[in-house]
Design a protein around this motif. Structure first.
Motif, short mmCIF file in Angstrom:
data_model
loop_
_atom_site.label_atom_id
_atom_site.label_comp_id
_atom_site.label_asym_id
_atom_site.label_seq_id
_atom_site.Cartn_x
_atom_site.Cartn_y
_atom_site.Cartn_z
N PRO A 24 0.80 -1.24 0.04
CA PRO A 24 -0.06 -0.17 -0.09
C PRO A 24 0.82 1.42 0.06
O PRO A 24 -0.06 2.36 -0.13
CB PRO A 24 -0.83 -0.11 1.31
N SER B 45 -6.51 0.39 -5.96
CA SER B 45 -7.80 0.66 -5.90
C SER B 45 -8.05 1.26 -4.60
O SER B 45 -8.88 2.27 -4.44
CB SER B 45 -8.70 -0.65 -6.21
N ARG B 46 -7.63 0.68 -3.34
CA ARG B 46 -7.68 1.09 -2.02
C ARG B 46 -7.01 2.53 -2.02
O ARG B 46 -7.69 3.32 -1.30
CB ARG B 46 -7.26 0.22 -0.91
N LEU C 87 -15.41 1.43 1.11
CA LEU C 87 -14.04 0.77 1.29
C LEU C 87 -14.24 -0.71 0.59
O LEU C 87 -15.45 -1.19 0.26
CB LEU C 87 -14.15 0.45 2.94
N ILE C 88 -13.19 -1.31 0.19
CA ILE C 88 -13.29 -2.52 -0.44
C ILE C 88 -12.72 -3.74 0.39
O ILE C 88 -11.37 -3.51 1.08
CB ILE C 88 -12.25 -2.44 -1.62
N ASP D 181 -9.13 5.79 -0.56
CA ASP D 181 -8.73 6.12 0.62
C ASP D 181 -7.98 7.73 0.69
O ASP D 181 -7.60 8.29 1.73
CB ASP D 181 -7.74 5.17 1.28
N HIS E 228 -4.27 -3.06 -3.95
CA HIS E 228 -3.52 -1.89 -3.31
C HIS E 228 -4.02 -0.68 -4.00
O HIS E 228 -4.32 0.47 -3.28
CB HIS E 228 -1.95 -2.29 -3.19
#
Length: 305
Positions: free
Chosen positions: A102, A179-180, A264-265, A184, A177
């Motif tokens: 991340p 996509s989040r 959130l995923i 975020d 990672h």
């Protein structure tokens, strides 16, 4: 580099004037990216296209993310050559791999160029980053230089509708990672889901033959690309998802949207929700006929000049 809620909502207002934009595309993965590249170039009344980036992809058409990116870059070059803009609008290779974790960006000339263009932008004149593939290049740029959050708006075709049973969509699931990071980061984001929204953009070989094929060399190229995607076209239609991201910037009324809290995923690719999170703009419907009519008309007009 978090924006205040007021700043974020203001940045997420639908654009009404001509904007500066770049397009991040896995051009060889499907046959719809080609249509989106052409649509972006023909929509000069709303879009000033500054650059194109090749995105990675990995499926039966590639032997890995790097190969997918290289094939996408080559396909992008072919389209820009046919359109006569290969020398005037730059294109860049993107990431050769997905994010390893991340916090570590993947170096690429595309991500670095995106950072440079974004930093040269202003909050009053943001760069619109249209992404129609895995979001790796964009997430890498956000990790490289978080300051660009204040200078860009991302329009991403990714995931499925928020009410869908899961969000195992190709663009989103390739790089969890990345996509989040997108959801975020707090970057101004317009999300266009695939199933449930962009999935309405279906067309057939006969429609492409009638309204695209005779639109000059690029019309013939798109027609042949569509025809060759399948042997049997009897009672068959195919979704040209990616033009939705261009259409939103051309005429937002064709893609009704609303502000929602950034989802959130989960590890198993499901949406979850927290009303304390920042806002994104969420497209929940689209007018299929208006979008295709605009694309077909622009292609025909361009060919007649």
């Amino acid at each position: 580099m978090a924006l205040t809620t007021e700043q974020l909502i203001n940045r997420l207002k639908v654009p009404t004037s001509r904007i500066r934009a770049v397009l991040d595309t896995d051009t060889f993965n499907e046959i719809d990216d080609q249509f989106a590249v052409v649509y972006s170039l023909l929509s000069k009344e709303k879009l000033q296209m500054e650059a194109f980036y090749a995105a990675p992809f990995y499926n039966e058409l590639s032997n890995g993310p790097k190969d997918g990116m290289e094939k996408s870059f080559d396909e992008l070059q072919r389209i820009l050559e046919i359109m006569g803009v290969r020398e005037s609008i730059p294109s860049y290779r993107g990431s050769e791999a997905y994010l390893p974790d991340p916090s570590t960006p993947v170096e690429s000339e595309g991500a670095r160029n995106l950072v440079e263009r974004a930093l040269a932008s202003t909050a009053d004149d943001p760069l619109y980053v249209i992404s129609i593939g895995a979001i790796t290049n964009v997430a890498s740029a956000l990790l490289m230089e978080p300051k660009i959050i204040d200078k860009i708006v991302v329009v991403w075709l990714g995931g499925h509708a928020l009410h869908w049973k899961d969000t195992k969509e190709f663009n989103l699931k390739q790089d969890l990672h990345a996509s989040r990071i997108l959801f975020d980061s707090g970057v101004p984001l317009v999300l266009i889901p695939c199933k449930g929204v962009a999935s309405h953009l279906s067309t057939s070989l006969s429609e492409i033959r009638d309204y695209v094929k005779d639109s000059g060399p690029i019309g013939e190229y798109l027609y042949e690309t569509y025809k060759n995607c399948r042997e049997d076209h009897y009672a068959y239609s195919r979704v040209i998802w990616d033009i939705s991201a261009i259409a939103y910037l051309v005429q937002s009324d064709w893609l009704p949207s609303t502000l929602v809290h950034s989802p959130l995923i989960s590890e198993d690719f499901r949406w979850s929700f927290d009303s304390n999170r920042h806002f994104i703009r969420y497209v929940h419907d689209l007018k299929r006929d208006d979008i295709f009519k605009d694309l077909f008309t622009k292609m025909r007009l361009a060919a007649s000049k």
